[in-house]
Design a protein around this motif. Structure first.
Motif, PDB file in Angstrom:
ATOM      1  N   LEU A   1      26.391  64.552  50.927  1.00 52.89           N
ATOM      2  CA  LEU A   1      27.107  65.863  51.893  1.00 52.89           C
ATOM      3  C   LEU A   1      25.992  66.533  52.418  1.00 52.89           C
ATOM      4  O   LEU A   1      25.136  67.483  51.574  1.00 52.89           O
ATOM      5  CB  LEU A   1      27.985  66.435  50.991  1.00 52.89           C
ATOM      6  CG  LEU A   1      28.527  67.921  51.631  1.00 52.89           C
ATOM      7  CD1 LEU A   1      29.148  67.604  52.783  1.00 52.89           C
ATOM      8  CD2 LEU A   1      29.457  68.628  50.627  1.00 52.89           C
ATOM      9  N   LEU A   2      25.793  66.674  53.567  1.00 51.31           N
ATOM     10  CA  LEU A   2      25.058  67.393  54.352  1.00 51.31           C
ATOM     11  C   LEU A   2      25.724  68.743  54.881  1.00 51.31           C
ATOM     12  O   LEU A   2      26.697  68.830  55.693  1.00 51.31           O
ATOM     13  CB  LEU A   2      24.359  66.980  55.657  1.00 51.31           C
ATOM     14  CG  LEU A   2      23.616  65.638  55.446  1.00 51.31           C
ATOM     15  CD1 LEU A   2      23.017  65.003  56.641  1.00 51.31           C
ATOM     16  CD2 LEU A   2      22.322  65.982  54.256  1.00 51.31           C
ATOM     17  N   ASP A   3      25.659  69.922  54.059  1.00 54.62           N
ATOM     18  CA  ASP A   3      26.229  70.952  54.156  1.00 54.62           C
ATOM     19  C   ASP A   3      25.527  72.051  55.447  1.00 54.62           C
ATOM     20  O   ASP A   3      24.575  72.419  55.295  1.00 54.62           O
ATOM     21  CB  ASP A   3      25.982  71.708  52.990  1.00 54.62           C
ATOM     22  CG  ASP A   3      27.002  73.111  52.788  1.00 54.62           C
ATOM     23  OD1 ASP A   3      27.937  73.353  53.535  1.00 54.62           O
ATOM     24  OD2 ASP A   3      26.613  74.140  52.275  1.00 54.62           O
ATOM     25  N   VAL A   4      26.541  72.152  56.413  1.00 53.44           N
ATOM     26  CA  VAL A   4      26.069  73.015  57.518  1.00 53.44           C
ATOM     27  C   VAL A   4      26.864  74.241  57.896  1.00 53.44           C
ATOM     28  O   VAL A   4      28.279  74.176  57.715  1.00 53.44           O
ATOM     29  CB  VAL A   4      25.976  72.093  59.044  1.00 53.44           C
ATOM     30  CG1 VAL A   4      27.119  71.641  59.258  1.00 53.44           C
ATOM     31  CG2 VAL A   4      25.110  72.970  59.806  1.00 53.44           C
ATOM     32  N   ASP A   5      26.261  75.353  58.163  1.00 49.38           N
ATOM     33  CA  ASP A   5      27.090  76.387  58.528  1.00 49.38           C
ATOM     34  C   ASP A   5      27.928  75.991  59.751  1.00 49.38           C
ATOM     35  O   ASP A   5      27.221  75.683  60.877  1.00 49.38           O
ATOM     36  CB  ASP A   5      26.398  77.689  58.756  1.00 49.38           C
ATOM     37  CG  ASP A   5      26.902  78.765  59.209  1.00 49.38           C
ATOM     38  OD1 ASP A   5      27.825  79.479  58.346  1.00 49.38           O
ATOM     39  OD2 ASP A   5      26.963  79.159  60.234  1.00 49.38           O
ATOM     40  N   PRO A   6      29.222  76.338  60.058  1.00 46.97           N
ATOM     41  CA  PRO A   6      29.866  75.973  61.493  1.00 46.97           C
ATOM     42  C   PRO A   6      29.069  76.537  62.359  1.00 46.97           C
ATOM     43  O   PRO A   6      29.241  75.930  63.559  1.00 46.97           O
ATOM     44  CB  PRO A   6      31.270  76.817  61.059  1.00 46.97           C
ATOM     45  CG  PRO A   6      31.419  76.886  59.654  1.00 46.97           C
ATOM     46  CD  PRO A   6      30.178  76.911  59.106  1.00 46.97           C
ATOM     47  N   ALA A   7      28.617  77.789  62.668  1.00 43.61           N
ATOM     48  CA  ALA A   7      27.756  78.246  63.666  1.00 43.61           C
ATOM     49  C   ALA A   7      26.518  77.541  64.032  1.00 43.61           C
ATOM     50  O   ALA A   7      26.271  77.409  65.232  1.00 43.61           O
ATOM     51  CB  ALA A   7      27.531  79.933  63.539  1.00 43.61           C
ATOM     52  N   GLU A   8      26.008  77.147  63.016  1.00 45.42           N
ATOM     53  CA  GLU A   8      24.651  76.329  63.066  1.00 45.42           C
ATOM     54  C   GLU A   8      24.882  75.027  63.660  1.00 45.42           C
ATOM     55  O   GLU A   8      24.480  74.430  64.598  1.00 45.42           O
ATOM     56  CB  GLU A   8      23.979  76.261  61.900  1.00 45.42           C
ATOM     57  CG  GLU A   8      22.913  75.419  61.783  1.00 45.42           C
ATOM     58  CD  GLU A   8      21.698  75.639  62.663  1.00 45.42           C
ATOM     59  OE1 GLU A   8      20.784  74.962  63.317  1.00 45.42           O
ATOM     60  OE2 GLU A   8      21.565  76.981  63.255  1.00 45.42           O
ATOM     61  N   GLY A   9      26.190  74.504  63.189  1.00 44.96           N
ATOM     62  CA  GLY A   9      26.684  73.231  63.763  1.00 44.96           C
ATOM     63  C   GLY A   9      27.063  73.328  65.146  1.00 44.96           C
ATOM     64  O   GLY A   9      26.548  72.346  65.919  1.00 44.96           O
TER      65      GLY A   9
END
Length: 215
Positions: free
Chosen positions: A142-150
């Motif tokens: 699981l590569l966890d990314v902040d929605p804004a960064e994504g």
């Protein structure tokens, strides 16, 4: 990290999960290159897609311009694509003893159509387990990314966002929370990595988790 090898087949099944823009495709490419360099036979694939019918279904659910798609229909289209993918590609590769590296799998449906679309996550899981005859990955990264960064990553180039990518940040925040909850419920199956790390650092962490399993 140890793996339960739940499918009982000689191959190894690795799924990459996470929000849009997390870097799954980059890590899939790096991982496949490393595994092939070590002498393993590798099948790199993706969902939705991976088969001729799956790629047609992918265009229906991800491309704009196909009209309204309600949440249940969307969930069933993903499950149909996955059923063909498992039957035609993934299981035959695992039976040969290959390593399968898949960009998204069942957990994406639980997160996107369950949490994101407001369907019952257990119902989404159940229909996908039926579609895949219960096949689960040996390891889910699981590569966890902040929605804004994504979103920043997705929109930095020339490519336009697809139907799901273009949903508001609140939708993607729900998906992120769902992925993290799934990982918390089954920590033995998950490797959770912050997608803010450099691609090479993330790649090294994945290889370290696989040490001994791919030998």
């Amino acid at each position: 990290m140890t793996f339960p090898l739940p499918h009982g087949l000689p191959g190894l099944f690795i799924a990459l999960e996470g929000g849009d823009g997390a870097g799954k495709s980059t890590q899939a490419a790096l991982l496949c290159r490393a595994l092939e360099g070590s002498g393993r036979a590798v099948v790199r694939t993706r969902e939705p897609g991976g088969t001729p019918i799956g790629e047609k279904l992918r265009s229906l659910v991800l491309e704009h311009g196909h009209g309204e798609i309600d949440a249940r229909t969307e969930a069933l289209l993903f499950a149909a694509s996955r059923a063909a993918h498992v039957q035609q590609v993934i299981v035959p590769a695992l039976e040969r003893g290959d390593v399968v590296v898949c960009d998204r799998y069942i957990d994406s449906s639980v997160a996107y159509q369950g949490a994101g679309r407001g369907l019952d996550p257990q119902a989404v899981l159940d229909v996908n387990l039926w579609a895949t005859n219960g096949l689960r990955p040996d390891l889910t990264v699981l590569l966890d990314v902040d929605p804004a960064e994504g979103r920043t990553r997705r929109t930095s180039g020339a490519a336009a966002e697809d139907r799901l990518e273009s949903e508001p940040d609140g939708f993607h925040a729900s998906i992120r929370a769902a992925f993290l909850e799934l990982a918390q419920e089954e920590p033995e199956r998950y490797l959770v990595l912050a997608a803010t790390g450099s691609p090479q650092d993330l790649h090294r962490a994945i290889l370290e988790a696989l040490t001994g399993v791919t030998a």
